[in-house]
Design an enzyme around this catalytic site. Sequence first.
Site, PDB file in Angstrom:
ATOM      1  N   GLU A 107       5.532 -51.594 -17.868  1.00 47.52           N
ATOM      2  CA  GLU A 107       6.437 -52.713 -17.629  1.00 47.52           C
ATOM      3  C   GLU A 107       5.856 -54.045 -18.080  1.00 47.52           C
ATOM      4  O   GLU A 107       4.649 -54.269 -18.020  1.00 47.52           O
ATOM      5  CB  GLU A 107       6.790 -52.782 -16.142  1.00 47.52           C
ATOM      6  N   CYS A 131       3.906 -61.491 -18.303  1.00 53.02           N
ATOM      7  CA  CYS A 131       2.923 -60.678 -17.583  1.00 53.02           C
ATOM      8  C   CYS A 131       2.854 -59.316 -18.277  1.00 53.02           C
ATOM      9  O   CYS A 131       3.827 -58.573 -18.328  1.00 53.02           O
ATOM     10  CB  CYS A 131       3.386 -60.536 -16.125  1.00 53.02           C
ATOM     11  N   CYS A 148      -3.439 -46.933 -13.084  1.00 51.48           N
ATOM     12  CA  CYS A 148      -4.735 -47.614 -12.942  1.00 51.48           C
ATOM     13  C   CYS A 148      -5.711 -46.620 -12.327  1.00 51.48           C
ATOM     14  O   CYS A 148      -5.332 -45.852 -11.442  1.00 51.48           O
ATOM     15  CB  CYS A 148      -4.571 -48.841 -12.041  1.00 51.48           C
ATOM     16  N   SER A 205      -6.787 -61.083 -15.894  1.00 55.22           N
ATOM     17  CA  SER A 205      -7.118 -60.865 -14.484  1.00 55.22           C
ATOM     18  C   SER A 205      -7.877 -59.558 -14.326  1.00 55.22           C
ATOM     19  O   SER A 205      -7.469 -58.525 -14.847  1.00 55.22           O
ATOM     20  CB  SER A 205      -5.821 -60.818 -13.660  1.00 55.22           C
ATOM     21  N   ASN A 233       3.300 -58.553  -1.568  1.00 53.92           N
ATOM     22  CA  ASN A 233       4.605 -57.946  -1.831  1.00 53.92           C
ATOM     23  C   ASN A 233       4.580 -56.521  -1.302  1.00 53.92           C
ATOM     24  O   ASN A 233       3.851 -55.684  -1.826  1.00 53.92           O
ATOM     25  CB  ASN A 233       4.890 -57.930  -3.338  1.00 53.92           C
TER      26      ASN A 233
HETATM   27  N1  SAH Z   1      -5.882 -54.971 -12.435  1.00 51.83           N
HETATM   28  C1  SAH Z   1      -5.972 -56.358 -12.556  1.00 51.83           C
HETATM   29  C2  SAH Z   1      -4.698 -57.041 -13.033  1.00 51.83           C
HETATM   30  C3  SAH Z   1      -3.382 -56.545 -12.506  1.00 51.83           C
HETATM   31  S1  SAH Z   1      -2.924 -56.898 -10.861  1.00 51.83           S
HETATM   32  C4  SAH Z   1      -6.431 -56.981 -11.266  1.00 51.83           C
HETATM   33  O1  SAH Z   1      -6.473 -56.285 -10.258  1.00 51.83           O
HETATM   34  O2  SAH Z   1      -6.786 -58.162 -11.285  1.00 51.83           O
HETATM   35  C5  SAH Z   1      -2.433 -58.624 -10.822  1.00 51.83           C
HETATM   36  C6  SAH Z   1      -2.641 -59.257  -9.427  1.00 51.83           C
HETATM   37  O3  SAH Z   1      -1.667 -58.795  -8.466  1.00 51.83           O
HETATM   38  C7  SAH Z   1      -4.003 -58.919  -8.842  1.00 51.83           C
HETATM   39  O4  SAH Z   1      -4.617 -60.038  -8.279  1.00 51.83           O
HETATM   40  C8  SAH Z   1      -3.631 -57.926  -7.774  1.00 51.83           C
HETATM   41  O5  SAH Z   1      -4.627 -57.825  -6.822  1.00 51.83           O
HETATM   42  C9  SAH Z   1      -2.327 -58.482  -7.253  1.00 51.83           C
HETATM   43  N2  SAH Z   1      -1.547 -57.515  -6.472  1.00 51.83           N
HETATM   44  C10 SAH Z   1      -1.560 -56.170  -6.554  1.00 51.83           C
HETATM   45  N3  SAH Z   1      -0.700 -55.633  -5.629  1.00 51.83           N
HETATM   46  C11 SAH Z   1      -0.128 -56.674  -4.971  1.00 51.83           C
HETATM   47  C12 SAH Z   1       0.849 -56.750  -3.933  1.00 51.83           C
HETATM   48  N4  SAH Z   1       1.418 -55.676  -3.424  1.00 51.83           N
HETATM   49  N5  SAH Z   1       1.205 -57.982  -3.514  1.00 51.83           N
HETATM   50  C13 SAH Z   1       0.661 -59.092  -4.071  1.00 51.83           C
HETATM   51  N6  SAH Z   1      -0.257 -59.066  -5.046  1.00 51.83           N
HETATM   52  C14 SAH Z   1      -0.665 -57.879  -5.501  1.00 51.83           C
HETATM   53 FE1  SF4 Z   2      -5.552 -51.575 -10.475  1.00 53.84          FE
HETATM   54 FE2  SF4 Z   2      -5.392 -54.268 -10.285  1.00 53.84          FE
HETATM   55 FE3  SF4 Z   2      -3.805 -52.680  -8.778  1.00 53.84          FE
HETATM   56 FE4  SF4 Z   2      -6.414 -52.808  -8.255  1.00 53.84          FE
HETATM   57  S1  SF4 Z   2      -4.908 -54.507  -8.092  1.00 53.84           S
HETATM   58  S2  SF4 Z   2      -5.192 -50.917  -8.347  1.00 53.84           S
HETATM   59  S3  SF4 Z   2      -7.259 -53.003 -10.300  1.00 53.84           S
HETATM   60  S4  SF4 Z   2      -3.771 -52.842 -11.011  1.00 53.84           S
END
Ligand code: SAH
Ligand code: SF4
Length: 378
Positions: A113, A126, A133, A220, A319
Amino acid sequence: MNELAPQLADFLPGGVLAAAADPRPNLVGMDRDDMAAALAPLGVEPYRVRQIFQWVYNRGVTSFDAMTNLSKALRAELDERFRIARLDVSDARISTDGTRKWLVRFPDRQEAETVFIPEPDRGTLCVSSQIGCTLTCSFCHTGTQKLVRNLTADEILGQLMLARDTLGEWPDSQVDRRLTNIVMMGMGEPLYNFDNVKKALRIAVDGEGISISWRKITLSTSGVVPMIRRAGEEIGVMLAISLHAVRDELRDVLVPINRKWPIAELLQACRDYPTGTNARRITFEYVMLKGVNDSDADARELARLLQGIPSKVNLIPFNPWPGTDYECSDAKRIERFADIVNKAGYVATVRTPRGRDILAACGQLKSESVRERRQKAS
Ligand code: SAH
Ligand code: SF4
């Protein structure tokens, strides 16, 4: 329904099977060196390679016929041997808040996505770097899916080109650009797909390529420490760190990669990242989880940890997704947390959730739309 059974649409021109069957290599995804190597057998001179690179990435053309400064004979030869392919879109949605989400499908039928978030002063794309992952952050929905595979450079770049196509923003168009920023914050851990992400982002920042300034691109990471160093040296875009906790015991649970590279090592890598000016501040992302990481003491400790690192803090309201036990902190708590960090001298912003109605918000990607489609189909 058997998910692997080809759909009728797949056999139509431009369908995924048609693309998979096309043996011509795709120029999208090739950097300058790749293109020079691929075009060398045709005797294409370096200045012509440069023109073709510009046509593909800067002008966004999708046919060799449009490359008007090349001879007709060369255009025909290129068309015989190469393609300039776009990604197939299996679903496109627009949220009530203007956020757009594309579900793109690759020739192996895997999907990822991409989300476009328009704001008054900018528009952020984004981008996903992997399908699923390998990491298992406990609050992230993508983390509940197994990694299927890394995306290739053309699949990463293809997401940018798709957004430009849809928004009508190639240099020939008259509109002001709406796509101004890129965040590698979609599905996956970009630093575990280093080579492909590097190749794609170098084309993204290339002034004769996609031409978006490195200052407007943010990568990120959950904290792949050795790769942060390499990202600084070899990619050189803005960095965001998914910190989410200020103590190792808690971060071990929320972001399990912390067991390998704990907070102190992660922050050292941040100190070593080529920063120094305000333009190069590191963003620390911090998801707000009710009763888990959102106390006043956590906020004070966060400010203490960041001492000496040019940084800003981005608080992300959690979220929720089906099956999670976490809850989002109350608005008042988030405000208070931000206040403490601000008063300690850091800029703390609260990220407004966008596109929740189309499941495009942080941490909601992919699995939910797959689930939703399955529900509709049954
Ligand atoms: N894998 C990378 C980038 C993708 S996630 C990383 O972890 O940085 C992008 C951002 O969304 C990250 O900071 C992640 O921790 C956050 N994120 C993941 N799940 C989330 C959720 N359910 N609610 C809010 N932020 C979330
Ligand atoms: Fe992967 Fe980023 Fe989600 Fe952690 S927050 S599971 S590193 S996508």
